[in-house]
Design a protein around this motif. Structure first.
Motif, PDB file in Angstrom:
ATOM      1  N   TRP A  24      17.857  -0.818  -2.963  1.00  0.00           N
ATOM      2  CA  TRP A  24      16.483  -0.914  -2.479  1.00  0.00           C
ATOM      3  C   TRP A  24      15.518  -0.145  -3.398  1.00  0.00           C
ATOM      4  N   CYS A  25      14.225  -0.511  -3.322  1.00  0.00           N
ATOM      5  CA  CYS A  25      13.207   0.219  -4.086  1.00  0.00           C
ATOM      6  C   CYS A  25      13.158   1.674  -3.589  1.00  0.00           C
ATOM      7  N   CYS A  28      11.887   2.858   0.109  1.00  0.00           N
ATOM      8  CA  CYS A  28      12.035   1.802   1.132  1.00  0.00           C
ATOM      9  C   CYS A  28      12.511   2.423   2.448  1.00  0.00           C
ATOM     10  N   CYS A  59      16.251  -8.094   1.983  1.00  0.00           N
ATOM     11  CA  CYS A  59      16.553  -6.735   1.505  1.00  0.00           C
ATOM     12  C   CYS A  59      17.415  -6.057   2.564  1.00  0.00           C
ATOM     13  N   ASN A 129       9.755  -4.625   8.492  1.00  0.00           N
ATOM     14  CA  ASN A 129       8.732  -4.157   7.543  1.00  0.00           C
ATOM     15  C   ASN A 129       7.479  -5.026   7.604  1.00  0.00           C
ATOM     16  N   GLY A 133      10.453  -9.164   2.426  1.00  0.00           N
ATOM     17  CA  GLY A 133      10.608  -8.291   1.255  1.00  0.00           C
ATOM     18  C   GLY A 133      11.326  -8.980   0.101  1.00  0.00           C
ATOM     19  N   CYS A 208       7.943  -1.407   3.844  1.00  0.00           N
ATOM     20  CA  CYS A 208       8.260  -2.007   2.541  1.00  0.00           C
ATOM     21  C   CYS A 208       7.217  -1.445   1.582  1.00  0.00           C
ATOM     22  N   VAL A 209       7.648  -0.489   0.764  1.00  0.00           N
ATOM     23  CA  VAL A 209       6.666   0.217  -0.074  1.00  0.00           C
ATOM     24  C   VAL A 209       6.184  -0.629  -1.247  1.00  0.00           C
ATOM     25  N   THR A 210       6.877  -1.715  -1.528  1.00  0.00           N
ATOM     26  CA  THR A 210       6.514  -2.533  -2.689  1.00  0.00           C
ATOM     27  C   THR A 210       5.527  -3.646  -2.351  1.00  0.00           C
ATOM     28  N   TYR A 211       5.740  -4.327  -1.221  1.00  0.00           N
ATOM     29  CA  TYR A 211       4.892  -5.497  -0.935  1.00  0.00           C
ATOM     30  C   TYR A 211       3.952  -5.314   0.253  1.00  0.00           C
TER      31      TYR A 211
HETATM   32  S1  SF4 Z   1      11.014  -5.058  -1.586  1.00  0.00           S
HETATM   33 FE1  SF4 Z   1      10.358  -3.839   0.172  1.00  0.00          FE
HETATM   34  S2  SF4 Z   1      11.951  -4.139   1.731  1.00  0.00           S
HETATM   35 FE2  SF4 Z   1      12.773  -4.802  -0.243  1.00  0.00          FE
HETATM   36  S3  SF4 Z   1      13.850  -2.994  -1.049  1.00  0.00           S
HETATM   37 FE3  SF4 Z   1      11.785  -2.983  -1.896  1.00  0.00          FE
HETATM   38  S4  SF4 Z   1      10.620  -1.713  -0.478  1.00  0.00           S
HETATM   39 FE4  SF4 Z   1      12.477  -2.293   0.590  1.00  0.00          FE
END
Ligand code: SF4
Ligand SMILES: Cc1ncc(C[n+]2csc(CCOP(=O)(O)OP(=O)(O)O)c2C)c(N)n1
Length: 294
Positions: A24-25, A28, A59, A129, A133, A208-211
């Motif tokens: 995972w990022c 997360c 994810c 989330n 993701g 979800c810290v990325t999206y």
């Molecule tokens: S994309 Fe979002 S949900 Fe998927 S691992 Fe990264 S932070 Fe977590």
């Protein structure tokens, strides 16, 4: 359940590390869920050989590989029917289902309702989330109205489903919500769910810290509030009241908890005429595999 927990040696969370390291990022929310899962497993002495983790695609779905137990990485949305089959095939197994909000409530929404009303003894953790993701940020069934994503550039016109309200309405016998930024209460809630016999749903708010740049750790901290200690967990009406309206906040805690016979107890009861057919034996299984592989 008691048999599953009894004959075990002392274990530590480290003993439940899976065959892969999480991919995972960094940051997360799913890390916290995995960590609580391992803590609870160690605390209750979960036997990995008698435990099956079923996960879908997402994810969240990768989790089965990060936890030491039997694992099934099934299709997107099909976590609960597979988990039900496992529980019926061998009711002695402890079955944990790990799903994303899309997995559990969009493509798998129908299964969610029927598993709840049947009360199959499965522990479902929704790693919620509020976005898809793995597929890089489309709106999900728990995304808020107006949420801007790659698939809703003008804001989602849909309104979200509330997993807690849906679980209560569908007949789940244990219903809770937790937040991955509150690891202590998350761990306590997972433990209570694991010790409960029957379909147990935990909606875990897991950023979800990325999206998802809206429902962040800070956003949740501002918008959550714990249920009062004197909440009567056996009172379904009270559970609905708290779930649907709670000072304009997102309520966290155990909403409902009341045991009733499970699906497998009812369907595998010795007076059930289908019982013999269900326990068809290994040879018959091989015969069936042979028939279907032609
Ligand atoms: S994309 Fe979002 S949900 Fe998927 S691992 Fe990264 S932070 Fe977590
Ligand atoms: C039958 C099917 N439909 C669609 C997909 C594409 N797909 C993979 S993961 C996913 C959604 C992931 O979102 P969620 O279930 O919320 O899990 P997350 O990745 O956020 O943990 C989708 C639509 C798929 N793999 N299979």
């Amino acid at each position: 359940m008691s048999e599953i927990l009894s004959e075990v040696k002392v274990r530590t969370p480290k003993d439940y590390e899976g065959y892969k390291k999480p991919t995972w990022c960094p940051g997360c929310g799913d890390f916290s869920i995995l960590s609580s899962l391992k803590k609870v497993a160690a605390e209750i002495g979960l036997d990995p050989f008698k435990t099956v983790v079923v996960s879908g695609i997402g994810c969240s779905g990768k989790s089965y590989a990060f936890f030491y137990a039997n694992g099934v990485h099934t299709l997107h949305g099909r976590v609960l029917p597979v988990a039900t089959g496992i529980k019926l095939g061998n009711p002695e197994l402890f079955v944990i289902a790990l799903s994303g909000d899309g997995d559990a409530l969009a493509i798998g929404g129908n299964h969610f309702i029927h598993t709840a009303r049947r009360n199959v003894d499965i522990k479902l953790i929704i790693m919620n989330n509020q976005i898809y993701g793995l597929t890089k940020g489309q709106f999900s069934p728990t995304s808020n109205h107006g949420f801007v994503t790659v698939s809703s550039p003008y804001g989602s016109v849909e309104f979200p489903v509330d997993p807690v309200v849906l679980a209560l309405a569908s007949g789940a016998s244990f219903v809770a919500r937790a937040f991955s930024g509150e690891p202590n209460s998350l761990t306590e809630i997972i433990k209570e769910a694991f010790l409960h016999k029957g379909f147990s749903v935990i909606d875990v708010l897991s950023p979800c810290v990325t999206y998802n740049k809206v429902n962040t750790y800070d956003w949740y901290r501002e918008n959550i509030e714990f249920l009062p200690n004197d909440h009567d967990k056996e009172n379904l009406t009270e559970a609905f009241t708290y779930a649907t309206s709670f000072k304009g906040k997102i309520p966290l805690g155990i909403f409902y908890k009341k045991e009733r016979p499970t699906y497998e107890e009812l369907i595998l009861d010795s007076s059930n005429p289908c019982r013999e057919d269900l326990y068809c034996g290994r040879e018959r299984v091989y015969e069936l595999i042979e028939t279907f592989s032609k």
